[in-house]
Scaffold this active site. Structure first.
Site, PDB file in Angstrom:
ATOM      1  N   ASN A 133       4.159   4.956  -9.106  1.00 16.87           N
ATOM      2  CA  ASN A 133       3.321   4.387  -8.045  1.00 16.87           C
ATOM      3  C   ASN A 133       2.369   3.410  -8.738  1.00 16.87           C
ATOM      4  O   ASN A 133       1.395   3.831  -9.348  1.00 16.87           O
ATOM      5  CB  ASN A 133       2.550   5.518  -7.340  1.00 16.87           C
ATOM      6  CG  ASN A 133       1.525   4.995  -6.362  1.00 16.87           C
ATOM      7  OD1 ASN A 133       1.528   3.802  -6.028  1.00 16.87           O
ATOM      8  ND2 ASN A 133       0.639   5.875  -5.891  1.00 16.87           N
ATOM      9  N   TRP A 134       2.719   2.144  -8.627  1.00 15.19           N
ATOM     10  CA  TRP A 134       1.910   1.140  -9.339  1.00 15.19           C
ATOM     11  C   TRP A 134       0.537   0.942  -8.702  1.00 15.19           C
ATOM     12  O   TRP A 134      -0.328   0.300  -9.287  1.00 15.19           O
ATOM     13  CB  TRP A 134       2.652  -0.198  -9.371  1.00 15.19           C
ATOM     14  CG  TRP A 134       3.788  -0.259 -10.350  1.00 15.19           C
ATOM     15  CD1 TRP A 134       4.242   0.752 -11.167  1.00 15.19           C
ATOM     16  CD2 TRP A 134       4.616  -1.401 -10.640  1.00 15.19           C
ATOM     17  NE1 TRP A 134       5.292   0.307 -11.928  1.00 15.19           N
ATOM     18  CE2 TRP A 134       5.543  -1.008 -11.632  1.00 15.19           C
ATOM     19  CE3 TRP A 134       4.667  -2.709 -10.146  1.00 15.19           C
ATOM     20  CZ2 TRP A 134       6.505  -1.890 -12.138  1.00 15.19           C
ATOM     21  CZ3 TRP A 134       5.624  -3.581 -10.648  1.00 15.19           C
ATOM     22  CH2 TRP A 134       6.532  -3.174 -11.639  1.00 15.19           C
ATOM     23  N   LYS A 135       0.368   1.405  -7.471  1.00 10.35           N
ATOM     24  CA  LYS A 135      -0.873   1.158  -6.721  1.00 10.35           C
ATOM     25  C   LYS A 135      -1.116  -0.357  -6.665  1.00 10.35           C
ATOM     26  O   LYS A 135      -0.148  -1.125  -6.664  1.00 10.35           O
ATOM     27  CB  LYS A 135      -2.031   1.945  -7.333  1.00 10.35           C
ATOM     28  CG  LYS A 135      -1.665   3.429  -7.483  1.00 10.35           C
ATOM     29  CD  LYS A 135      -2.828   4.331  -7.727  1.00 10.35           C
ATOM     30  CE  LYS A 135      -2.322   5.755  -7.864  1.00 10.35           C
ATOM     31  NZ  LYS A 135      -3.407   6.746  -7.946  1.00 10.35           N
ATOM     32  N   HIS A 177      -0.382   8.811   1.074  1.00 12.17           N
ATOM     33  CA  HIS A 177      -1.079   8.983  -0.207  1.00 12.17           C
ATOM     34  C   HIS A 177      -2.557   9.261   0.076  1.00 12.17           C
ATOM     35  O   HIS A 177      -3.125   8.713   1.030  1.00 12.17           O
ATOM     36  CB  HIS A 177      -0.920   7.724  -1.061  1.00 12.17           C
ATOM     37  CG  HIS A 177      -1.386   7.927  -2.469  1.00 12.17           C
ATOM     38  ND1 HIS A 177      -2.726   7.911  -2.795  1.00 12.17           N
ATOM     39  CD2 HIS A 177      -0.718   8.208  -3.609  1.00 12.17           C
ATOM     40  CE1 HIS A 177      -2.841   8.161  -4.099  1.00 12.17           C
ATOM     41  NE2 HIS A 177      -1.636   8.337  -4.611  1.00 12.17           N
ATOM     42  N   GLU A 232      -5.141   8.177  -1.185  1.00  7.53           N
ATOM     43  CA  GLU A 232      -5.992   6.983  -1.138  1.00  7.53           C
ATOM     44  C   GLU A 232      -5.921   6.321   0.236  1.00  7.53           C
ATOM     45  O   GLU A 232      -6.894   5.729   0.701  1.00  7.53           O
ATOM     46  CB  GLU A 232      -5.595   6.016  -2.273  1.00  7.53           C
ATOM     47  CG  GLU A 232      -6.044   6.571  -3.629  1.00  7.53           C
ATOM     48  CD  GLU A 232      -5.196   6.140  -4.816  1.00  7.53           C
ATOM     49  OE1 GLU A 232      -4.400   5.200  -4.704  1.00  7.53           O
ATOM     50  OE2 GLU A 232      -5.339   6.792  -5.882  1.00  7.53           O
ATOM     51  N   GLU A 270       0.082  16.248  -4.506  1.00  9.48           N
ATOM     52  CA  GLU A 270      -0.862  15.526  -5.353  1.00  9.48           C
ATOM     53  C   GLU A 270      -2.272  16.047  -5.084  1.00  9.48           C
ATOM     54  O   GLU A 270      -2.933  15.580  -4.134  1.00  9.48           O
ATOM     55  CB  GLU A 270      -0.806  14.022  -5.051  1.00  9.48           C
ATOM     56  CG  GLU A 270       0.542  13.393  -5.349  1.00  9.48           C
ATOM     57  CD  GLU A 270       0.399  11.910  -5.694  1.00  9.48           C
ATOM     58  OE1 GLU A 270       0.970  11.513  -6.715  1.00  9.48           O
ATOM     59  OE2 GLU A 270      -0.286  11.175  -4.968  1.00  9.48           O
ATOM     60  N   GLY A 295      -5.712  10.266 -11.092  1.00 13.00           N
ATOM     61  CA  GLY A 295      -6.437   9.252 -11.855  1.00 13.00           C
ATOM     62  C   GLY A 295      -7.645   9.784 -12.603  1.00 13.00           C
ATOM     63  O   GLY A 295      -8.470   9.019 -13.093  1.00 13.00           O
ATOM     64  N   SER A 347      -2.252  12.692 -12.613  1.00 11.56           N
ATOM     65  CA  SER A 347      -2.418  12.643 -14.071  1.00 11.56           C
ATOM     66  C   SER A 347      -1.239  13.246 -14.829  1.00 11.56           C
ATOM     67  O   SER A 347      -1.403  13.811 -15.908  1.00 11.56           O
ATOM     68  CB  SER A 347      -3.739  13.322 -14.487  1.00 11.56           C
ATOM     69  OG  SER A 347      -4.843  12.634 -13.920  1.00 11.56           O
ATOM     70  N   GLY A 380       1.227   7.688 -11.398  1.00  7.97           N
ATOM     71  CA  GLY A 380       0.389   6.511 -11.220  1.00  7.97           C
ATOM     72  C   GLY A 380       0.194   5.786 -12.542  1.00  7.97           C
ATOM     73  O   GLY A 380       1.039   5.010 -12.985  1.00  7.97           O
ATOM     74  N   GLY A 381      -0.926   6.059 -13.192  1.00 13.20           N
ATOM     75  CA  GLY A 381      -1.306   5.349 -14.415  1.00 13.20           C
ATOM     76  C   GLY A 381      -0.194   5.241 -15.449  1.00 13.20           C
ATOM     77  O   GLY A 381       0.046   4.158 -16.009  1.00 13.20           O
TER      78      GLY A 381
HETATM   79  P1  PGA Z   1      -2.091   9.219 -11.473  1.00 10.41           P
HETATM   80  O1  PGA Z   1      -1.746   8.865  -9.943  1.00 10.41           O
HETATM   81  O2  PGA Z   1      -0.788   9.570 -12.140  1.00 10.41           O
HETATM   82  O3  PGA Z   1      -2.695   7.951 -12.023  1.00 10.41           O
HETATM   83  O4  PGA Z   1      -3.039  10.359 -11.456  1.00 10.41           O
HETATM   84  C1  PGA Z   1      -0.765   9.575  -9.236  1.00 10.41           C
HETATM   85  C2  PGA Z   1      -0.711   9.071  -7.806  1.00 10.41           C
HETATM   86  O5  PGA Z   1      -1.779   8.801  -7.224  1.00 10.41           O
HETATM   87  O6  PGA Z   1       0.386   8.921  -7.218  1.00 10.41           O
END
Ligand code: PGA
Length: 248
Positions: A8-10, A95, A97, A166, A172, A210, A231-232
């Site tokens: 997930n590049w966001k 998600h 967010e 999640e 994050g 994470s 994500g990251g």
């Molecule tokens: P993260 O994000 O791996 O950076 O914690 C995961 C996500 O929000 O899908």
């Protein structure tokens, strides 16, 4: 079942950076079949670029959201038909967010999941509790409520969704759920799916929050963790490929 590792590049990337990242991933795979299924969920404007770079490769691509509406006067929205035009296999829905910053309710998330499925795109349905909810002992109730809304909407197609657990406090932050904490919630979700579909074992339940090259193997070794939503670490080719290899 083969595990699924989805990035997930966001809201990250640029034409140049995406090309370098994807090429590094493909070079790293070296033409071999990866140890798990792979997908990259990228910002919508980059879907044609990803389609071009990934066509014919073992890496699928997808979006990070999809409209709950079919078409029409919904300024700024992207429809599932548009995602299909660019070969999307997946769309993340719900998600945290989007729930947090864009006011998406369980009902909206469920409608998006249903719309994605109807349009031939697999929704990756995110569920997860906040730190306050965990500390109040509400983790199970929260994730069950979030998943129930989606099951209610997609009904007999429940076995076709992907679920991502999640925990909001782990996204994050560098704080990962322990493998045991994650497995406990995944087992709850699997049981909920079993009550709704004859084939709960067909549903990938991903862990996200994470997950990285160092902790992936122990999380992915759990019985009900069928992959990861990353994500990251999906922005670094070597880390992402390490996670994919850890799924073996
Ligand atoms: P993260 O994000 O791996 O950076 O914690 C995961 C996500 O929000 O899908």
């Amino acid at each position: 079942m083969r595990k699924l590792i989805a990035g997930n590049w966001k809201m990250n990337g640029s034409l140049a950076a995406n090309e370098a990242l994807v090429k590094a991933m493909l070079d790293g795979l070296g033409g071999k079949v990866p140890a798990s299924d792979m997908a990259l969920c990228v910002p919508a404007p980059y879907l044609p670029q990803l389609a071009g770079l990934l066509q014919g490769s073992p890496i699928a691509w997808g979006a990070q959201d999809v409209s709950s509406h079919e078409s029409g006067a919904y300024t700024g929205e992207v429809s599932v038909a548009m995602l299909k035009d660019f070969g999307c296999r997946y769309a993340i829905v719900g998600h945290s967010e989007r729930r947090q910053y864009h006011g998406e309710t369980d009902v909206v998330v469920a409608a998006k999941a249903q719309r994605a499925l109807a349009g031939g795109v697999t929704p990756i349905v995110c569920v997860g509790e906040t730190l306050a909810e965990r500390e109040a002992g509400q983790t199970e109730a929260v994730v069950k409520r979030q998943l129930a809304a989606v099951i209610h909407a997609v009904a007999h197609c429940t076995s076709e969704i992907v679920v991502a657990y999640e925990p909001v406090w782990a996204i994050g932050t560098g704080k990962t759920a322990s493998p045991e904490q994650a497995q406990q919630v995944h087992a709850v979700l699997r049981a909920q799916l079993a009550a709704a579909t004859q084939h709960p074992e067909r549903v990938h339940i991903l862990y996200g929050g994470s997950m990285n090259a160092a902790n992936a193997a122990s999380l992915l070794a759990q019985a009900d963790i069928d992959g990861g939503l990353i994500g990251g670490a999906s922005l670094k080719a070597a880390d992402f490929l390490h996670i994919v290899a850890s799924a073996a």
